[in-house]
Write an enzyme that holds these catalytic residues in place. Structure first.
Site, PDB file in Angstrom:
ATOM      1  N   ASP A   6       0.788  -1.113  -0.040  1.00  0.00           N
ATOM      2  CA  ASP A   6       0.017   0.017   0.043  1.00  0.00           C
ATOM      3  C   ASP A   6       0.983   1.322   0.076  1.00  0.00           C
ATOM      4  O   ASP A   6       2.204   1.050   0.424  1.00  0.00           O
ATOM      5  CB  ASP A   6      -1.017   0.119   1.334  1.00  0.00           C
ATOM      6  CG  ASP A   6      -1.899   1.182   1.281  1.00  0.00           C
ATOM      7  OD1 ASP A   6      -2.213   1.592   0.260  1.00  0.00           O
ATOM      8  OD2 ASP A   6      -2.162   1.552   2.352  1.00  0.00           O
ATOM      9  N   LYS A   7       0.313   2.448  -0.311  1.00  0.00           N
ATOM     10  CA  LYS A   7       1.075   3.585  -0.305  1.00  0.00           C
ATOM     11  C   LYS A   7       0.898   4.518   0.967  1.00  0.00           C
ATOM     12  O   LYS A   7       1.710   4.507   1.648  1.00  0.00           O
ATOM     13  CB  LYS A   7       0.858   4.424  -1.590  1.00  0.00           C
ATOM     14  CG  LYS A   7       1.646   5.760  -1.653  1.00  0.00           C
ATOM     15  CD  LYS A   7       1.320   6.674  -2.650  1.00  0.00           C
ATOM     16  CE  LYS A   7      -0.139   7.386  -2.274  1.00  0.00           C
ATOM     17  NZ  LYS A   7       0.023   8.349  -1.256  1.00  0.00           N
ATOM     18  N   GLU A  40      -9.623  13.660   6.936  1.00  0.00           N
ATOM     19  CA  GLU A  40     -10.590  14.357   7.566  1.00  0.00           C
ATOM     20  C   GLU A  40     -10.157  15.305   8.374  1.00  0.00           C
ATOM     21  O   GLU A  40     -10.504  16.623   8.604  1.00  0.00           O
ATOM     22  CB  GLU A  40     -11.806  13.304   7.921  1.00  0.00           C
ATOM     23  CG  GLU A  40     -12.701  12.727   6.974  1.00  0.00           C
ATOM     24  CD  GLU A  40     -14.072  12.413   7.439  1.00  0.00           C
ATOM     25  OE1 GLU A  40     -13.852  11.975   8.548  1.00  0.00           O
ATOM     26  OE2 GLU A  40     -14.901  12.404   6.693  1.00  0.00           O
ATOM     27  N   ARG A  99      -1.796  14.493  -2.134  1.00  0.00           N
ATOM     28  CA  ARG A  99      -3.231  13.810  -2.064  1.00  0.00           C
ATOM     29  C   ARG A  99      -4.263  14.687  -2.306  1.00  0.00           C
ATOM     30  O   ARG A  99      -4.434  15.714  -1.660  1.00  0.00           O
ATOM     31  CB  ARG A  99      -3.658  13.100  -0.795  1.00  0.00           C
ATOM     32  CG  ARG A  99      -2.515  11.808  -0.471  1.00  0.00           C
ATOM     33  CD  ARG A  99      -2.545  11.399   1.042  1.00  0.00           C
ATOM     34  NE  ARG A  99      -3.884  11.004   1.298  1.00  0.00           N
ATOM     35  CZ  ARG A  99      -4.401   9.848   1.215  1.00  0.00           C
ATOM     36  NH1 ARG A  99      -3.619   9.033   0.487  1.00  0.00           N
ATOM     37  NH2 ARG A  99      -5.520   9.484   1.516  1.00  0.00           N
ATOM     38  N   GLY A 145      -4.829   3.792  -3.983  1.00  0.00           N
ATOM     39  CA  GLY A 145      -6.185   4.241  -4.249  1.00  0.00           C
ATOM     40  C   GLY A 145      -6.107   5.688  -4.875  1.00  0.00           C
ATOM     41  O   GLY A 145      -6.957   6.213  -5.110  1.00  0.00           O
ATOM     42  N   ASP A 146      -5.102   6.308  -4.918  1.00  0.00           N
ATOM     43  CA  ASP A 146      -4.594   7.535  -5.270  1.00  0.00           C
ATOM     44  C   ASP A 146      -4.508   7.815  -6.737  1.00  0.00           C
ATOM     45  O   ASP A 146      -4.699   6.921  -7.619  1.00  0.00           O
ATOM     46  CB  ASP A 146      -3.185   8.129  -4.671  1.00  0.00           C
ATOM     47  CG  ASP A 146      -3.185   8.453  -3.119  1.00  0.00           C
ATOM     48  OD1 ASP A 146      -4.559   8.804  -2.775  1.00  0.00           O
ATOM     49  OD2 ASP A 146      -2.224   8.627  -2.466  1.00  0.00           O
ATOM     50  N   ASP A 191      -6.457  -2.890   3.413  1.00  0.00           N
ATOM     51  CA  ASP A 191      -5.221  -3.827   3.022  1.00  0.00           C
ATOM     52  C   ASP A 191      -5.558  -5.055   3.549  1.00  0.00           C
ATOM     53  O   ASP A 191      -4.826  -5.892   3.336  1.00  0.00           O
ATOM     54  CB  ASP A 191      -4.085  -3.079   3.567  1.00  0.00           C
ATOM     55  CG  ASP A 191      -3.675  -1.740   2.901  1.00  0.00           C
ATOM     56  OD1 ASP A 191      -4.020  -1.505   1.894  1.00  0.00           O
ATOM     57  OD2 ASP A 191      -3.439  -1.077   3.593  1.00  0.00           O
TER      58      ASP A 191
END
Length: 1126
Positions: free
Chosen positions: A337-338, A435, A532, A613-614, A772
């Site tokens: 994952d990132k 958030e 992001r 997911g980016d 993940d």
């Protein structure tokens, strides 16, 4: 299965016609192993029983009549009403009825369920909040709940409450799950929906599928092969016994009375079972128990490693699985994952684009004031007050731009953050760092989130407090990739605020204009800076539209079937015709040591794939930042991948089957000018779906192959679809790096599954969040990062680390050491089994194939338990440092040994088998020669002395072999070897005495005193003579150079550099520079092969890594200096 087999053999021993061994020979070692396993399981069961009893005895308050009484958890039943207090644990799945907080909010911590430590809120229905205010009203409550059957879905719930003629929708926000802990709430009341094993957390406590390593699978096959070899050997010896019996009867007819009831065939049949019992000890029954102990200790080495301890957060490395340590040395692909794995997951608001204008560092009007100066200092508790752009701050304070006002208002309203007022400051609890960063950004710019209730959100806008009525929350999920809130402002206007990924927001805009174009350019710029990004938008909703939508929303919310799908359709309908307000850019920095770690892994022939997911631009820039991508790489994006797959399809449209040349060869021919290891593939989740599910990517230019495919039979479609799938995997694995962006958790797991399916490779997945978990469970080894997204990934992982950089030590040091230890242990375990016990076979040739045992029964019973177990165990535990940890990290190329299965495979097993057979032959026949009958009064030639001598010879052979090959001596290693000899002498003395024979002649069958038997001239010679010829091969291998001695020479025929080796550009470095000396040796260059004008002193390609290890241990001179003249 092994235990069942041995029980079967023990049962065979009860038949005196075929029993060849004493009853205790197999029963004693099997009993020891079963006792060990039984004690281990007993300890586990006692611990679980105590834990269950402790949990079931916890006190709780249950409504009985008109008052609450203290009872235990075990007394809870469905339909009971339970009262919970602050910090208490929820005992069952409850419907929240009311609480002491305003609007019946209840704050819970779900760390025991999903590992997330941030507070979440649950809220009771408005009707129960208003009506159930006393114990009397609770006792009179007669509502009826209709809900789904008990299931394991932790995050969803579908049900309805029917009370007083009205139906109310129930979802997961109204439910308190068992295992949650009540926080910041004085009292709350709940109705029990699921109790005991029906609760969701218990439904998720099913059996965990045990992961098995490559060596485990190999061992299972080898044990079967040994069993088949045992049967074939027994069958061959039984047939030979039949022929021998017939020949003996014909030759000695005067003994016919002894064989009148047994024919040669019957004799052969009985001897087959006799040999099966006799040779059954060759099956390695104790190997699996020893395996478990070695795995356990190796896992402790990982837990104790201070180099993988993260002091900043007091997090050590943790081996959560104890049976995979050797596979850490065989990893070929890492799926990472990132966010939170490669990066720190500490978000900071850096830039934004509002109405086409970019604010933030690099825009020319950054904040020049000291940190903290700004509007946010005017109010209490305003920490993290770092305004990124003074122009943005001034524009917000002027309040002249309506778009900027709506932008900041959206950041303060559209979220699920909880706020806690601690008197002098406001503390935010967010489900994700993103958030929290956005709420802090709005707070620092004057829009402060103050409070949240069931149906309202209160914020302070530039000093003015405003309360917004919350009409609906349109939740975020991985499919929607966005969230929205529908609110009514104090003026009565209804507005929808939406934030989400740019791909889903931009396609839902009302129109496209210059502002939208500028915002898209800003998004690309932010992505290039590895930030992001999120898009934010809003729209005004008319009263009539809201009434119609709200009515259908209420109807969908009470559905018991397909509720989620119907709600998603309604959300989609509302989130249309949006007006773009702008975009946000959040920075997530790389973790320390990530680039260096990825570089080392690449040098160790480990390929790293990033699944995130980016956006693609963000993922690419992170790839360059962490050195996964380099400037000299050819980047294959979706268009290039489509062209390669299309060309592959056209060249194979006859679909002649998978028996053709490998796909990777064809794919590499598409671009012959580019080496595969200089390629990188970058694709999106949508593109991945097209390739793997529909094949739509093949329609881009020439769609006829796929149309022909779709028109064919279903079976042909599946075969051809599999070919496209395999072609893509071949292309991706031929590249040095792969980045998949915009992928869902399911797609992450799919990528791992594809590589396992088509490449049979050992995979590792590493991540830190709940998204993940599927990937971690699918991979051969899952590693969880203890990050800021909770502990779900850690709870589902095999190994837990605090930082990605610790992965290099986990694999290149512990993984390689564990693989070396386990392989060495297996080689010596099989060797000592064959070397010590195959003498039974050779003895059969001299005992008329009568299945008479050579060894005394106690020797057979104790051989694997005491005599040889400890030295072999020391090899598996202590034989760790072939090279130091520092050198293992300095030369990651040494890791390749495990990837190629070089140290233990079928070939190594075959060599070990032949080695053991040779040792047993030498031990038996030289001892037999020494015990030949001679004239004399003190000749020792009896069966018992011969048996003891062969046994001692076999034991010494095994111990000397281990002593010669042990490279890392410790006190424990010496004690274990010494203990084996002492135990042999001790038990021989106790079991082979006349006194023991007199006490129990059926158990102690060798009545001769060992001291007398071994004092004769034959016994010492028989034990000592086999040593020199048996030790010649291993000593020769250890003393002679593995590749022969050769003199480095120059092309012109000169000798080596004559005192100036360091000045010659084509010579190895001098002995003082070991690093350069090692790097001067290319992989795979054998004796006589030319390399830059020299003939190097290296072994053949198969043994080059062993030469490296020897050179490292001997201090480098043999690598750095020329060989001496012969």
């Amino acid at each position: 299965m092994a235990n069942v087999y041995f029980v079967f053999v023990i049962l065979l021993q009860t038949f005196p016609e075929i029993s060849t061994l004493p009853w205790y020979t197999l029963l004693f070692p099997l009993s020891c192993l079963l006792v060990i396993r039984g004690l281990r399981d007993l300890v586990d069961d006692i611990g679980r029983h105590r834990s269950d009893r402790s949990i079931n005895s916890r006190p709780c308050e249950i409504l009985a009549g008109r008052r609450f009484c203290w009872q235990e958890w075990r007394d809870i039943c469905v339909g009971d009403i339970v009262r919970l207090r602050k910090d208490s644990v929820v005992p069952a799945d409850l419907l929240l009825l009311c609480s002491s907080e305003p609007s019946s909010l209840c704050y819970v911590e779900t760390a025991d369920i999903d590992g997330e430590t941030n507070l979440k809120f649950r809220q009771a229905l408005l009707v129960t909040h208003q009506e159930l205010q006393s114990e009397e009203s609770m006792a009179a409550f007669d509502g009826r709940v209709t809900c789904e059957e008990p299931n394991s879905r932790m995050h969803t719930f579908t049900g309805t409450l029917r009370w007083r003629g009205h139906t109310h929708a129930l979802d997961g926000d109204r439910i308190l799950l068992r295992g949650c802990r009540v926080r910041n709430t004085a009292l709350c009341y709940g109705l029990v929906l699921y109790a005991g094993f029906d609760s969701k957390i218990m439904r998720n406590s099913g059996k965990i599928k045990r992961k098995k390593t490559k060596l485990d699978h190999l061992m299972d096959r080898l044990v079967i092969a040994i069993f088949l070899l045992l049967l074939v050997t027994s069958l061959g010896l039984a047939v030979a016994s039949g022929f021998w019996a017939r020949t003996f009867q014909e030759k000695h007819s005067y003994l016919a009375a002894l064989y009148q009831h047994t024919s040669p065939a019957q004799q052969a049949f009985l001897n087959f079972w006799g040999f099966t019992i006799l040779l059954s000890i060759i099956i390695p029954m104790s190997m699996y128990i020893t395996f478990e102990f070695i795995y356990l200790v190796n896992s402790c080495f990982i837990n104790w490693d201070l180099e993988m301890y993260y002091g900043a957060k007091d997090i050590p490395a943790e081996a959560r699985s104890t049976s995979l340590s050797d596979q850490l040395g065989q990893i070929q692909y890492i799926f990472s994952d990132k966010t939170g794995t490669l990066t720190q997951n500490v978000m900071s608001f850096k830039k934004c684009c509002v109405n086409g204008t970019i604010y933030g560092p690099g825009t020319g009007h950054e904040n020049k004031q000291p940190r903290g100066l700004g509007l946010s200092q005017e109010h209490r508790g305003e920490q993290k007050s770092d305004v990124c752009d003074v122009t943005l701050l001034e524009a917000a304070r002027r309040d002249k731009d309506p778009v900027l006002r709506e932008f900041l208002r959206l950041l303060a309203l559209c979220h699920t953050v909880m706020v806690e007022d601690r008197g002098d400051q406001l503390v935010y609890q967010a489900a994700s760092p993103d958030e929290e960063a956005l709420v802090w950004a709005a707070r620092n710019l004057g829009y402060v989130f103050l409070a949240r209730t069931q149906d309202s959100i209160t914020i302070r806008e530039l000093g003015r407090t405003r309360t917004y009525e919350v009409l609906a929350m349109l939740d975020f999920n991985s499919d929607r990739k966005r969230m929205s809130v529908l609110v009514r402002d104090p003026q009565g206007t209804i507005r929808l605020y939406t934030k989400g990924a740019d791909t889903v927001i931009l396609e839902r805009l009302r129109s496209r204009g210059p502002t939208e174009t500028l915002t898209e350019r800003a998004l690309d710029r932010f992505a290039e800076e590895t930030l992001r990004t999120l898009c934010v938008a809003s729209r005004e909703v008319s009263e009539a539209e809201f009434r119609a939508w709200s009515r259908r929303h209420r109807e969908a919310a009470v559905l018991l079937q397909d509720r989620a799908q119907e709600l998603d359709r309604l959300y989609e309908e509302m989130e249309q015709n949006l007006q773009l307000l702008g975009a946000t850019a959040i920075e997530d920095k790389l973790q320390d040591g990530v680039p260096e770690t990825i570089q080392l892994l690449k040098l160790g022939n480990i390929k790293v794939w990033v699944l995130t997911g980016d956006k693609q631009e963000t993922a690419m820039n992170i790839g360059y930042a962490c050195r996964l991508l380099t400037d000299d790489m050819e980047i294959l994006e979706e268009k290039e991948v489509s062209e390669i797959l299309q060309a592959y399809w056209e060249s194979n449209n006859n679909l002649s089957g998978p028996g053709d040349a490998p796909c990777s060869r064809r794919l590499s021919q598409q671009r012959p000018e580019t080496l595969c290891h200089k390629r990188a593939v970058i694709i999106s989740g949508d593109f991945l779906d097209k390739i793997l599910h529909t094949g739509e990517v093949l329609k881009e230019k020439k769609g006829w192959p796929w149309r022909w495919l779709c028109c064919g039979r279903a079976e042909a479609s599946q075969d051809q679809g599999g070919l496209v799938e395999k072609a893509f995997v071949d292309l991706a694995t031929s590249c040095q790096a792969v980045i998949c962006c915009r992928v869902t958790p399911k797609q992450k797991a799919l990528m791992v599954q594809l590589v396992k399916k088509h490449k049979k490779a050992v995979t590792l997945a590493i991540g830190d969040g709940a998204n993940d978990v599927n990937m971690i469970k699918t991979a051969d080894i899952g590693v969880g990062i203890s990050g800021l997204e909770g502990l779900q990934a850690v709870q589902c992982s095999d190994y837990a680390l605090a930082q990605f950089s610790f992965l290099q030590r986990l694999l290149l040091v512990h993984g390689r050491w564990n693989y070396l230890r386990i392989c060495k242990f297996l080689r010596y375990f099989f060797y000592k089994t064959f070397a010590g016990l195959l003498a039974q076979v050779w003895f059969a040739f001299h005992s008329g194939f009568t299945a008479q045992p050579l060894y005394e029964g106690w020797f057979l019973a104790l051989y694997n338990i005491f005599y040889t177990a400890y030295p072999v165990l020391s090899v598996g535990l202590l034989e760790q440092q072939d090279v130091s940890a520092k050198k293992s990290l300095e030369f990651p190329e040494l890791y390749v040994v495990g990837q190629q299965d070089e140290l233990f495979n079928y070939r190594v097993f075959g060599v070990t088998l032949l080695h053991g057979v040779g040792t047993s032959l030498i031990s038996f026949y030289i001892t037999l020669w020494a015990f030949e009958d001679h004239v004399g009064t003190k000749v020792v030639g009896d069966y018992e002395s011969f048996s003891v001598t062969v046994a001692l010879s076999a034991l010494l052979s095994v111990l000397v072999e281990i002593v010669l090959d042990t490279q890392y001596w410790t006190v424990l290693s010496f004690l274990m070897v010494t203990a084996s000899l002492l135990l042999f002498c001790l038990f021989s003395f106790l079991t082979q005495t006349v006194d023991a024979y007199r006490i129990a002649p059926a158990i102690f069958r060798f009545p001769e005193d060992p001291s007398e038997g071994q004092a004769g001239p034959g016994a010492p010679g028989g034990a000592a003579l086999p040593r020199p010829p048996r030790l010649l091969p291993p000593l020769q291998l250890r003393l002679l150079p593995p590749g022969g001695l050769r003199r480095p020479h120059h092309p012109r025929g000169q000798s080596a550099c004559q005192g100036h080796p360091g000045q010659c550009p084509t010579c190895p470095a001098p002995p003082g520079d070991p690093g350069r000396a090692l790097r001067a040796l290319p992989l795979g260059v054998g004796p006589g092969q030319e390399q830059q004008g020299h003939t190097w002193l290296v072994p053949p390609a198969r043994g080059h890594l062993q030469s490296y290890l020897l050179a490292l241990q001997r201090g480098w001179p043999s690598l750095g200096a020329p060989a001496a003249a012969p």
